[in-house]
Scaffold this motif. Sequence first.
Motif, PDB file in Angstrom:
ATOM      1  N   CYS A   9       0.818  -1.225   0.000  1.00 23.53           N
ATOM      2  CA  CYS A   9       0.000   0.000   0.000  1.00 23.53           C
ATOM      3  C   CYS A   9       0.847   1.269   0.000  1.00 23.53           C
ATOM      4  CB  CYS A   9      -0.933   0.007   1.215  1.00 23.53           C
ATOM      5  SG  CYS A   9      -2.084   1.401   1.257  1.00 23.53           S
ATOM      6  N   ILE A  10       2.071   1.189   0.501  1.00 27.49           N
ATOM      7  CA  ILE A  10       2.899   2.392   0.617  1.00 27.49           C
ATOM      8  C   ILE A  10       3.102   3.009  -0.765  1.00 27.49           C
ATOM      9  CG2 ILE A  10       5.173   3.298   1.226  1.00 27.49           C
ATOM     10  CD1 ILE A  10       5.354   1.156   3.398  1.00 27.49           C
ATOM     11  N   GLY A  11       2.669   4.246  -0.898  1.00 32.09           N
ATOM     12  CA  GLY A  11       2.832   4.978  -2.146  1.00 32.09           C
ATOM     13  C   GLY A  11       1.768   4.713  -3.188  1.00 32.09           C
ATOM     14  N   THR A  12       1.078   3.572  -3.110  1.00 36.76           N
ATOM     15  CA  THR A  12       0.079   3.254  -4.126  1.00 36.76           C
ATOM     16  C   THR A  12      -1.311   3.752  -3.710  1.00 36.76           C
ATOM     17  OG1 THR A  12      -0.293   1.038  -3.239  1.00 36.76           O
ATOM     18  CG2 THR A  12       1.379   1.264  -4.935  1.00 36.76           C
ATOM     19  N   THR A  39       1.675   7.906   3.885  1.00 33.27           N
ATOM     20  CA  THR A  39       2.118   7.096   2.760  1.00 33.27           C
ATOM     21  C   THR A  39       1.301   5.833   2.535  1.00 33.27           C
ATOM     22  OG1 THR A  39       3.788   6.240   4.269  1.00 33.27           O
ATOM     23  CG2 THR A  39       4.492   7.885   2.684  1.00 33.27           C
ATOM     24  N   MET A  40       0.427   5.497   3.477  1.00 36.12           N
ATOM     25  CA  MET A  40      -0.382   4.300   3.282  1.00 36.12           C
ATOM     26  C   MET A  40      -1.663   4.408   4.106  1.00 36.12           C
ATOM     27  SD  MET A  40       1.677   1.434   5.562  1.00 36.12           S
ATOM     28  CE  MET A  40       0.326   0.247   5.566  1.00 36.12           C
ATOM     29  N   LEU A  41      -2.518   3.399   3.957  1.00 35.88           N
ATOM     30  CA  LEU A  41      -3.768   3.324   4.708  1.00 35.88           C
ATOM     31  C   LEU A  41      -3.630   2.273   5.809  1.00 35.88           C
ATOM     32  CD1 LEU A  41      -6.166   3.147   1.655  1.00 35.88           C
ATOM     33  CD2 LEU A  41      -5.635   5.167   2.987  1.00 35.88           C
ATOM     34  N   TYR A  42      -4.496   2.363   6.807  1.00 37.75           N
ATOM     35  CA  TYR A  42      -4.443   1.449   7.948  1.00 37.75           C
ATOM     36  C   TYR A  42      -5.849   0.990   8.310  1.00 37.75           C
ATOM     37  CZ  TYR A  42      -0.229   4.160   8.178  1.00 37.75           C
ATOM     38  OH  TYR A  42       0.926   4.792   7.825  1.00 37.75           O
ATOM     39  N   ILE A  43      -5.957  -0.225   8.807  1.00 33.98           N
ATOM     40  CA  ILE A  43      -7.228  -0.737   9.317  1.00 33.98           C
ATOM     41  C   ILE A  43      -7.194  -0.680  10.835  1.00 33.98           C
ATOM     42  CG2 ILE A  43      -8.662  -2.801   9.567  1.00 33.98           C
ATOM     43  CD1 ILE A  43      -7.782  -3.555   6.693  1.00 33.98           C
ATOM     44  N   HIS A  44      -8.237  -0.101  11.420  1.00 29.53           N
ATOM     45  CA  HIS A  44      -8.326  -0.015  12.881  1.00 29.53           C
ATOM     46  C   HIS A  44      -8.700  -1.394  13.438  1.00 29.53           C
ATOM     47  CE1 HIS A  44      -9.224   1.219  16.881  1.00 29.53           C
ATOM     48  NE2 HIS A  44      -9.116   2.505  16.606  1.00 29.53           N
ATOM     49  N   PRO A  45      -7.822  -1.998  14.230  1.00 29.08           N
ATOM     50  CA  PRO A  45      -8.064  -3.383  14.652  1.00 29.08           C
ATOM     51  C   PRO A  45      -9.265  -3.555  15.575  1.00 29.08           C
ATOM     52  CG  PRO A  45      -6.186  -2.479  15.821  1.00 29.08           C
ATOM     53  CD  PRO A  45      -6.560  -1.472  14.766  1.00 29.08           C
ATOM     54  N   ASP A  46      -9.658  -2.492  16.270  1.00 28.65           N
ATOM     55  CA  ASP A  46     -10.801  -2.601  17.177  1.00 28.65           C
ATOM     56  C   ASP A  46     -12.128  -2.346  16.465  1.00 28.65           C
ATOM     57  OD1 ASP A  46      -8.943  -3.034  19.164  1.00 28.65           O
ATOM     58  OD2 ASP A  46      -8.868  -0.910  19.725  1.00 28.65           O
ATOM     59  N   GLU A  47     -12.071  -1.760  15.278  1.00 26.60           N
ATOM     60  CA  GLU A  47     -13.293  -1.434  14.537  1.00 26.60           C
ATOM     61  C   GLU A  47     -13.590  -2.446  13.429  1.00 26.60           C
ATOM     62  OE1 GLU A  47     -12.515   2.500  13.151  1.00 26.60           O
ATOM     63  OE2 GLU A  47     -12.616   3.393  15.145  1.00 26.60           O
ATOM     64  N   ASN A  78      -0.536  -0.798  11.767  1.00 26.95           N
ATOM     65  CA  ASN A  78      -1.960  -0.503  11.578  1.00 26.95           C
ATOM     66  C   ASN A  78      -2.591  -0.018  12.869  1.00 26.95           C
ATOM     67  OD1 ASN A  78      -3.540  -1.786   8.815  1.00 26.95           O
ATOM     68  ND2 ASN A  78      -1.372  -2.223   9.087  1.00 26.95           N
ATOM     69  N   ALA A  79      -2.318  -0.694  13.963  1.00 25.82           N
ATOM     70  CA  ALA A  79      -2.936  -0.311  15.237  1.00 25.82           C
ATOM     71  C   ALA A  79      -2.461   1.061  15.689  1.00 25.82           C
ATOM     72  CB  ALA A  79      -2.613  -1.358  16.301  1.00 25.82           C
ATOM     73  N   ASP A  80      -1.180   1.317  15.610  1.00 21.60           N
ATOM     74  CA  ASP A  80      -0.642   2.591  16.093  1.00 21.60           C
ATOM     75  C   ASP A  80      -1.211   3.766  15.316  1.00 21.60           C
ATOM     76  OD1 ASP A  80       0.859   1.231  17.906  1.00 21.60           O
ATOM     77  OD2 ASP A  80       2.781   1.531  16.888  1.00 21.60           O
ATOM     78  N   HIS A 111      10.723   4.725   2.421  1.00 19.57           N
ATOM     79  CA  HIS A 111       9.742   5.735   2.022  1.00 19.57           C
ATOM     80  C   HIS A 111       8.557   5.906   2.957  1.00 19.57           C
ATOM     81  CE1 HIS A 111      11.869   6.328  -1.671  1.00 19.57           C
ATOM     82  NE2 HIS A 111      11.778   5.037  -1.957  1.00 19.57           N
ATOM     83  N   PHE A 112       8.492   5.111   4.007  1.00 19.71           N
ATOM     84  CA  PHE A 112       7.370   5.259   4.927  1.00 19.71           C
ATOM     85  C   PHE A 112       7.466   6.592   5.671  1.00 19.71           C
ATOM     86  CE2 PHE A 112       5.559   4.889   9.177  1.00 19.71           C
ATOM     87  CZ  PHE A 112       4.261   4.514   8.866  1.00 19.71           C
ATOM     88  N   SER A 113       6.337   7.234   5.876  1.00 22.39           N
ATOM     89  CA  SER A 113       6.293   8.457   6.662  1.00 22.39           C
ATOM     90  C   SER A 113       5.226   8.335   7.724  1.00 22.39           C
ATOM     91  CB  SER A 113       5.962   9.660   5.773  1.00 22.39           C
ATOM     92  OG  SER A 113       5.684  10.785   6.582  1.00 22.39           O
ATOM     93  N   ALA A 114       5.505   8.823   8.915  1.00 19.72           N
ATOM     94  CA  ALA A 114       4.534   8.796  10.008  1.00 19.72           C
ATOM     95  C   ALA A 114       3.675  10.048  10.037  1.00 19.72           C
ATOM     96  CB  ALA A 114       5.267   8.643  11.345  1.00 19.72           C
ATOM     97  N   ASN A 115       3.811  10.919   9.054  1.00 15.73           N
ATOM     98  CA  ASN A 115       2.976  12.117   9.036  1.00 15.73           C
ATOM     99  C   ASN A 115       1.528  11.736   8.725  1.00 15.73           C
ATOM    100  OD1 ASN A 115       5.155  13.782   9.507  1.00 15.73           O
ATOM    101  ND2 ASN A 115       5.619  13.975   7.330  1.00 15.73           N
ATOM    102  N   PRO A 116       0.572  12.355   9.368  1.00 16.49           N
ATOM    103  CA  PRO A 116      -0.822  11.974   9.167  1.00 16.49           C
ATOM    104  C   PRO A 116      -1.420  12.513   7.877  1.00 16.49           C
ATOM    105  CG  PRO A 116      -0.693  13.786  10.692  1.00 16.49           C
ATOM    106  CD  PRO A 116       0.723  13.380  10.387  1.00 16.49           C
TER     107      PRO A 116
END
Length: 120
Positions: A9-12, A39-47, A78-80, A111-116
């Motif tokens: 998912c990173i970059g795509t 740089t990517m999407l995440y799935i919320h593990p609790d949702e 993903n969780a973080d 290339h990963f970035s932690a910026n929101p």
Amino acid sequence: MAYVITEPCIGTKDSACVDVCPVDCIHPRKDEGDFEASTMLYIHPDECIDCGVCEPECPAEAIKPDTEPSLEKWLKVNADFARTWPNITQKKDAPADAKTWDGVADKFATHFSANPGSGD
Ligand code: SF4
């Protein structure tokens, strides 16, 4: 159990998964072509309700069930980030340079970035 988004998912950031998720538990991306932001999407593990409909929608094959082996790093990523960043609820256009990142190896290291991203 939940599904998890991984390195392809990173970059795509296709985001087709967002349109099919019944509980809007996919978190963010940014659309301005700014690779340094979200740089990517995440799935919320609790949702996530583990319905699995997102998995076949991803053209990069980035979505996996968390029962697959060797996903510990991605479960944490993903969780973080899903817990601290906003979600999005509709598919958006892929970044203009998305194809240049498709299939690139080791993107998390380089290339990963932690910026929101900004949500919607
Ligand atoms: Fe959403 Fe279902 Fe995918 Fe979980 S498995 S992220 S609930 S579409």
